[in-house]
Enzyme design. Structure first.
Site, PDB file in Angstrom:
ATOM      1  CE  LYS A  32      -0.674   0.657   4.983  1.00  0.00           C
ATOM      2  NZ  LYS A  32       0.086   1.908   5.050  1.00  0.00           N
ATOM      3  CB  THR A  33       4.043   2.195   1.704  1.00  0.00           C
ATOM      4  OG1 THR A  33       3.530   1.885   2.997  1.00  0.00           O
ATOM      5  CG2 THR A  33       4.909   3.437   1.803  1.00  0.00           C
ATOM      6  CG  ASP A 224      -1.066   5.214   4.905  1.00  0.00           C
ATOM      7  OD1 ASP A 224      -1.623   4.196   4.476  1.00  0.00           O
ATOM      8  OD2 ASP A 224       0.058   5.194   5.454  1.00  0.00           O
ATOM      9  CD  GLU A 225      -2.277   2.022   8.060  1.00  0.00           C
ATOM     10  OE1 GLU A 225      -3.324   1.346   7.974  1.00  0.00           O
ATOM     11  OE2 GLU A 225      -1.148   1.508   8.141  1.00  0.00           O
ATOM     12  CD  GLN A 255      -3.382  -4.796   8.201  1.00  0.00           C
ATOM     13  OE1 GLN A 255      -2.383  -4.497   8.855  1.00  0.00           O
ATOM     14  NE2 GLN A 255      -3.362  -4.878   6.885  1.00  0.00           N
ATOM     15  NE  ARG A 612       1.443  -6.894  11.288  1.00  0.00           N
ATOM     16  CZ  ARG A 612       1.239  -6.212  10.163  1.00  0.00           C
ATOM     17  NH1 ARG A 612       2.107  -5.323   9.753  1.00  0.00           N
ATOM     18  NH2 ARG A 612       0.157  -6.412   9.443  1.00  0.00           N
TER      19      ARG A 612
END
Length: 764
Positions: A32-33, A224-225, A255, A612
């Protein structure tokens, strides 16, 4: 645009769709980044002016990394004026420009959590309220939640739902504290973190021309997020994008784990209702984890009802199954985990920083820390006290704050007698009382004691005059000396450097070195490329450092195992992840098991923990755990059972424990059907018999009594411990504890609101 060839098909489509709203659902490890970065680079390559692009993140670290990537793609000149940063830093910048409209100074102070709690503690003390009832941390959380829901102090007391809850908690003067707190902050020319969002909403609501100015400027908005946004952030975004609707949000509903901070998962779930014309792009390829880890996480999260459908997949090797590790006690759990890390470090030449131990609550770190020390394994508690929260650093920053904003009462109180200059507690109380009575900042009283009627001795007056003259001298130099020059002058002339340098104890030497490091950081800040060729004052540095998030202040260290809560692990990745304490009433936590909404958030939290890991996951649980001052029996978390067993590697003894101990009341009425799974294969290829059952209901259901009716002397029954006698009751509900002696398990101390006790024989 050669850089677009680095993207897969869906990523490229998401990057190139720049007109109108778009929702980019980014599964864990799906890049996504990269998509956000390339999207901004693509906008700039289309000759869109950089100052019309607004990019919002949740950490300065994320913003900084994206800015660096964009610069590499399109050059520094093209990207220089993009408005990129955290919600709080961007809107703090806007509020500085427009502060006069809200009757704040442009150099307003930003209170951190410690400042806010200290002010609340002072207010509670002045009101002569019970600090055990009005705990500063709980009052602060209540005020914070109200602000994030756009509830102002004046409105708070008119909402019956809020006031009724406060009465239930015996905090019926909560609304009054909120009003005084807000008034004191305004008097001090200060805003707390939540004010930055609340006041931006007020600014846009009350000054339509200001809203229109920024609406016209920010023609392209990227977030973002997005799943972590709260109501205040949502409303700002909605207002800014109302005309052009060129808003692109990136996030993953699976998330969303920050409801306790006010995050609202509905923001991302309802995005298409807010913007019916929105394009949806699903980034489903995971580039981080093995297939077994990704598939296990998918099988877990399917149990949530509130979600946007997607099928995350990995093209990596299948990898090892997720290992389930059983321990008799929490101490043994710590030993088993640390032993495995030590073993893999030697056998596979893995670095210690390839490992992470994740847990649900901070309290769980103790056992692991003790065990790591015994094995001489280097470790670090991620998310522990940051550099900027150390006392000596906060003392220096308080000097900076007062110099920049003379109205900052909290800063003044902190440093008026540091280093010691003979201004005692009595004088400070007189100053504070007079300031509150007159409605003036404490600085006004300090700098003009006689005019304001401050009754003090001649010697004390002289000390106040010397202090105020020194601070005034610093304040007058703000436009002549840059941030580093003025900071060094303050630490030298105030006596801080001399005071710390004279110390010989190791902790004193460390404090001196920390202050030197702070000055080094200021020097680096003003020399940064983005500051080149312009004057950078102490006020600008102070705003930057005040708005650093926990992740921004974390520094990479040498080879160490990282141990942390799952919340702190968001956004990180490791080769081998250990998820410890996977027990019912711990993960998921006790308060969440009776709420579908909270249970789904706990499941998302476990999903974050699983994803993770790049190569291996080990899940551990203990049969017994030391809690509430005594031994409690534990049951494996329901979340383990929700993972498809074909991706799990169970211990032989654990299979029996998992099936036997799920037959208890805590699993009733949760919507989970009784089921059995085919035996999973072990890592070595052998068969392991494993049957999971949620148990069967008895003819007479166990119905606990009202916890407020439990009294000392009663005979009671517990679903797990059986029958026992209440020996003692302590505290006030809902924090009442009961000491109970059980015939089979001995003496236990239980929190009544969670204990679920049934009265067998009342007190005669």
């Amino acid at each position: 645009m050669d850089f677009l060839s680095d993207l897969n098909k869906v990523q490229r489509e998401a990057v190139q769709h720049i007109k109108g709203p778009s929702l980019i659902i980014a599964g864990a490890g799906s890049g996504k980044t990269r998509v956000l970065t390339y999207r901004m680079a693509y906008l700039l390559s289309q000759n869109i002016p950089s100052h019309t692009i607004l990019a919002l993140t949740f950490t300065n670290k994320a913003a900084r990394e994206m800015k660096e990537r964009i610069t590499r793609l399109v050059g520094e000149k093209a990207s220089r004026y993009v408005w990129m940063g955290t919600f709080h830093s961007i809107f703090a910048r806007i509020l500085r420009n427009e502060a006069h409209l809200l009757k704040y100074p442009s150099s307003y102070t930003i209170y951190d959590t410690t400042d806010s709690k200290n002010l609340i503690k002072t207010i509670v003390k002045e009101m002569r309220l019970d600090e055990k009832v009005y705990k500063p941390s709980e009052v602060y959380s209540r005020i914070s939640a109200a602000k994030n829901s756009l509830i102002t102090p004046d409105v708070y007391s008119s909402i019956s739902e809020l006031t009724q809850y406060d009465k239930y908690k015996r905090r019926d003067r909560m609304g009054e504290i909120f009003k005084i707190y807000a008034r004191r902050c305004h008097k001090a020319g200060a805003m707390d973190f939540d004010d930055l969002l609340l006041n931006t909403n007020i600014l846009f609501r009350d000054f339509p021309d200001v809203l229109n100015k920024y609406r016209q400027q920010f023609r392209y908005i990227l977030v973002d997020e997005y799943q972590d946004t709260n109501l205040a952030q949502y409303m700002i975004l909605k207002k800014l994008s109302e005309d052009h609707k060129n808003i692109s949000v990136v996030g993953d509903d699976a998330q969303s784990i920050y409801a306790f901070r006010g995050a609202c998962i509905e923001n991302i779930l309802n995005f298409r209702k807010d913007y019916p014309e929105a394009r949806v792009f699903k980034l489903e390829q995971n580039y981080r984890s093995t297939r077994n880890i990704v598939n296990a996480a998918n099988s877990l999260i399917r149990h949530n009802s509130k979600q946007i459908s997607k099928e995350v997949f990995s093209k990596k090797d299948a990898g090892e199954k997720i290992k389930i590790m059983e321990a008799e006690t929490d101490r043994e759990e710590g030993f088993l985990v640390v032993n495995e890390i030590f073993d893999e470090h030697l056998r596979f030449q893995m670095k210690y920083n390839d490992f992470a131990v994740l847990y649900r609550t901070n309290a769980q770190s103790r056992v692991f820390e003790e065990t790591f020390r015994k094995r001489n394994i280097p470790y670090r508690v991620y998310g522990s006290i940051s550099f900027y929260q150390r006392k000596e650093i906060k003392d220096v920053l308080a000097y900076f704050r007062l110099v920049v904003n003379l109205r900052d009462d909290e800063a003044l109180k902190r440093i008026i007698n540091y280093p010691a200059r003979g201004i005692g507690k009595t004088t400070l109380e007189k100053l504070e009382s007079l300031a509150n009575d007159t409605g003036k900042p404490m600085w006004e009283i300090v700098s003009h004691p006689e005019e304001n009627g401050l009754k003090i001795h001649t010697g004390t007056r002289k000390k106040l005059e010397e202090f105020s003259a020194m601070i005034r001298e610093f304040a007058d130099q703000q436009n002549q000396k840059d941030a580093y020059e003025l900071a060094f002058e303050i630490t030298r002339k105030s006596g801080i450097l001399k005071n710390l340098h004279n110390g010989t104890a190791p902790e004193e030497v460390s404090k001196y070195e920390n202050v030197r490091e702070l000055l080094n950081g200021i020097s680096e800040f003003i020399a940064a490329p983005e500051q080149e060729g312009r004057f950078v004052g102490l006020d600008e540095y102070l705003q930057n450092v005040t708005l650093l998030t926990d992740q921004d202040t974390e520094t990479e260290e040498l080879d160490t195992v990282k141990i942390m809560t799952v919340h702190a692990a968001k956004g990180l990745e490791f080769r081998h992840v250990f998820i410890a304490g996977m027990e019912e009433n711990l993960f998921p936590s006790q308060p969440s098991v009776n709420s579908q909404r909270e249970l789904e958030e706990e499941r998302r939290l476990f999903y974050v923990a699983l994803t993770r890991a790049k190569e291996r996951v080990t899940i551990s649980y203990a049969k017994t755990r030391f809690r509430w001052g005594g031994i409690t029996f534990s049951h494996p978390s329901r979340f383990i059972r929700e993972i498809n067993p074909q991706y799990l590697d169970y211990p032989v003894s654990g299979s029996a424990f998992l099936s036997v101990n799920t037959e208890n009341e805590e699993y009733r009425d949760t919507g989970y059907e009784k089921r059995s799974f085919s035996p999973p294969r072990s890592r070595q290829g052998g068969e392991k018999t494993h049957i999971i059952s949620t148990g069967k209901k008895t003819d007479i259901p166990f119905v606990p009594d009202d916890p407020e009716e439990i009294q000392a002397g009663m005979e009671v029954e517990h679903a797990r411990f059986g029958k026992g006698k209440v020996l003692q009751i302590e505290g006030v509900f809902p924090d009442t504890k009961a000491t109970v002696f059980f015939k089979e398990f001995g003496q236990k101390q239980l929190l009544l609101k969670f204990a679920k006790l049934k009265i067998v024989k009342p007190v005669v």
